[in-house]
Design an enzyme around this catalytic site. Structure first.
Site: not given
Ligand code: IVH
Length: 678
Positions: A87-88, A123, A414, A41, A179
């Site tokens: 995810s969990l 976790k 408003c 590129y 992590e």
């Protein structure tokens, strides 16, 4: 090469380059599916630049140099994950863990007293990261992003000492997931240094880790003490082991850190005992954690269990209870959301909760304020659970005499009337698009990262363009270029910034269908639901046709993943004339892409399968999930549209109907063979 070209040849070449580069930009930015490498590129861009330098009279109006130039990209490059980063699901009690274990057994058609082993581990409250090795060499580091596409942080990951640059005797392809985090001690020390140097102060170790990893300049990452703990894997050229536990031990053997709090449990009691032990050790651990993760140990069972939406059926996060603190409610402000909902926000005397300073809480709605009997000046107990927004759980000064809080009956933005519909708790502004807050929020949502993801059209610009009268509805975004001249006369806008913005907008003329639908901001239609709807209807026009048709609401609510609430919201949205006009106007400017399934392409793709009778080796849910993995749809009843019937023991009327209609019928063993061969 350039000097050999005549002017005519150069003009032709420049035209081809403009088209080619634009096409690759689109593939890269919109579809995340580049066809060429970055180096190839760059070579095209360089060739274009050199030719233009040589033939300045040939510079085209649509030249890539006008769009790209040396414009520094503010964002990190995107990278598609070889396998999605999931995810969990969360649980907050032992009962929910028991239910999870029972659910796993039911899905696998195992008796309730069968023994299924699980792993249990902390976790870690960090930042999900995938590190990829090819033939033992670290080649890629990527953040999770939306789970399908993340950000390329390879250069930054290389500065993390826990992550080896090369691994001996690794499989050819090895993607380790885990992590990235910062230890509590390193976080304190970093903030002290930041304070001394007048730098940014981080709210908690997680934010510090995220801010340090997602840097354009790897030099900054290198100066930050980041660590890594593995908890799983992505693409692999060969299986690491038969069980989660053994696989993690192998990853540890490669020299990548794995928590020593990882255990294997045969019984629920052991899982819960480990949870309590980790909870007790929590304060003394060198890093932040927010719960315990359980995973089915046997990898063949994990494979069978698969996942729903974004979370695996074989894993669960058992979160620690929320942390609490007491403070004073100083004021209540009202925010008007994209759907016109008035949300009360409590302003507090700032207080620390679990390591984070909290100054604002959501009060949800009018009923919640009444339920808690909240008045300005009350002492309140607040709580914060993981990444959930802090909330008030108790009013500690209920009996002191004080003026009650009166919830507004007009929109503070408003002035239109604000009402709660019958049976609804939420109070909404009735101003629609005349309400600047709604207009602003709707547009902001439409261009946001999860929706059209128009880079460079930030809150400030949206507000500015609304103010100027250039932006009323989403379609106006695609007509902003008509104001180019005026825009260039405004402070803060230069040719380059304006053209970058227009290029970012142009790049989204063919948006991804589900993202487009999500971007419309229809109530209850999140991105997962939008995908489910597209999976079924293919295009927005077809969805609209069904929503407006007789009995359409019932048809919508029978779609996998869509219930009556969503069906009602869609029906309501499309029946509103104003919404149809906004959508027509928008479809005049853009063409959302029809849905392309990410399920395997097999000869069963698009086919309809019916399971009937009692299956012996699997549950009905597992069978349905298998069908979906083959790209087929599992239906509840036999019709002429049915392509295959899988009949278990005792199959009755559905089997009979299938035979009458001449539909192919197979037994459970034959089905298992189809699944295994696909
Ligand atoms: S397993 C397929 N194990 O939590 C499931 N995740 O809420 C993949 N996390 O995105 C995740 N510690 O970033 C797993 N021991 C652990 C974890 C863990 C932290 C994060 C992970 C994931 C998020 C889900």
């Amino acid at each position: 090469m350039a000097e050999a070209l005549t002017e005519v040849e150069a003009a032709n070449r420049l035209m081809r380059l403009a088209k080619e580069i634009a096409r690759h930009d689109k593939l890269y930015h919109d579809r995340d599916a580049p066809e060429i490498s970055d180096a190839e590129y760059d070579a095209l861009v360089r060739e274009n630049r050199e030719l233009e330098a040589q033939f300045p009279q040939l510079v085209r109006a649509d030249s890539p140099s006008k769009r790209l130039g040396a414009a520094p990209t503010t964002a990190l490059a995107k990278v598609a994950h070889a396998r999605p980063m999931l995810s969990l699901d969360n649980a907050f009690s032992g009962d929910e863990v028991t239910e999870f274990v029972a659910r796993v057994k039911r899905f696998l058609a195992l008796p309730p007293d069968a023994s299924v082993a699980f792993t249990a581990e902390p976790k870690i409250d960090g930042l999900s990261c995938s590190v990829r090795y090819e033939r033992g060499q670290l080649v890629l580091g990527a953040t999770r992003g939306d789970g399908t596409t993340g950000e390329d942080v390879t250069a930054n990951v290389r500065t993390i000492a826990d992550i080896p640059q090369r691994i001996e005797a690794a499989p050819d392809i090895l993607e380790v997931r885990g992590e990235v985090y910062m230890s509590k001690a390193d976080f304190e020390a970093l903030n002290e240094r930041q304070e001394a140097s007048g730098g940014k102060i981080f709210a908690n170790p997680r934010n510090a880790a995220a801010g340090s990893l997602r840097q354009k300049d790897p030099g900054i990452t290198a100066a930050r003490p980041l660590r890594f703990l593995a908890h799983g894997w992505g693409e692999m050229s060969e299986p690491l082991a038969d069980t989660q536990y053994e696989a993690m031990k192998r990853i540890e053997g490669f020299g990548i850190p794995v928590t020593d709090l990882l255990v294997r449990c045969d019984r629920i009691e052991e899982m819960l005992a480990h949870y309590r032990a980790i909870e007790k050790a929590r304060a003394d651990l060198p890093f932040d954690i927010d719960g315990v993760v359980y995973k089915v140990d046997r990898l063949d069972l994990q494979e069978r269990l698969g996942f729903v939406a974004r979370a695996p059926r074989w894993g669960l996060a058992h979160k620690f209870p929320a942390e609490k603190a007491e403070t004073t409610l100083k004021a209540i402000d009202i925010q008007v959301g994209r759907t016109g909902k008035l949300t009360p926000v409590g302003r507090l005397t700032p207080v620390g909760v679990g390591g984070v300073i909290v100054a604002n809480v959501t009060l949800h709605n009018r009923d919640e304020i009444e339920r808690l009997g909240l008045r300005i000046g009350d002492r309140v107990r607040i709580q914060r659970a993981g990444d959930v927004i802090p909330q008030v759980v108790e009013n500690l000064t209920r009996d002191e005499p004080r003026l009650p809080y009166v919830f507004p009956d007009h929109c503070p933005e408003c002035g239109s009337e604000a009402v709660a519909e019958e049976g609804e708790v939420d109070v909404r502004c009735t101003g629609g698009l005349i309400c600047p807050a709604q207009r602003f929020e709707r547009l902001r949502h439409f261009v946001s990262r999860g929706a059209l993801d128009i880079e460079g059209l930030g809150e400030k610009s949206i507000a500015e363009f609304i103010e100027l009268g250039w932006l009323n509805s989403p379609a106006d975004i695609f007509r902003l270029h008509q104001h180019r001249g005026e825009l260039l006369g405004r402070e803060g806008w230069k040719e380059k910034s304006a053209d970058n913005l227009f290029a970012a907008i142009e790049a989204k003329r063919q948006p991804d269908g589900p993202r487009f639908l999500f971007g419309l901001g229809i109530r209850h239609v999140g991105i997962v639901t939008a995908k489910d709807l597209f999976k079924c209807f293919g295009t927005i026009e077809e969805l609209r046709r069904v929503a407006l048709s007789e009995g359409g609401e019932a048809e919508l609510s029978s779609v996998q993943g869509v219930g009556t609430v969503v069906a009602e919201a869609l029906h309501g949205f499309f029946h509103e004339k104003h919404n149809r006009e906004v959508l027509d106007d928008l479809l005049y400017e853009v063409s959302p892409q029809p849905f392309v399934s990410d399920a395997k392409q097999t000869k069963w793709s698009g086919k309809t399968i019916v399971f009937t009778g009692s299956l012996e080796t699997m549950s009905r849910d597992e069978a349905k999930a298998q069908a979906e993995r083959l790209g087929a749809r599992a239906a509840g009843s036999v019709s002429p549209k049915t392509d295959l019937v899988v009949a278990g023991a005792g199959a009755g009327s559905k089997l009979k109907k299938a035979e009458e209609l001449g539909i192919r019928v197979i037994n459970e063993a034959e089905w298992a063979k189809i699944v295994a061969e696909a």
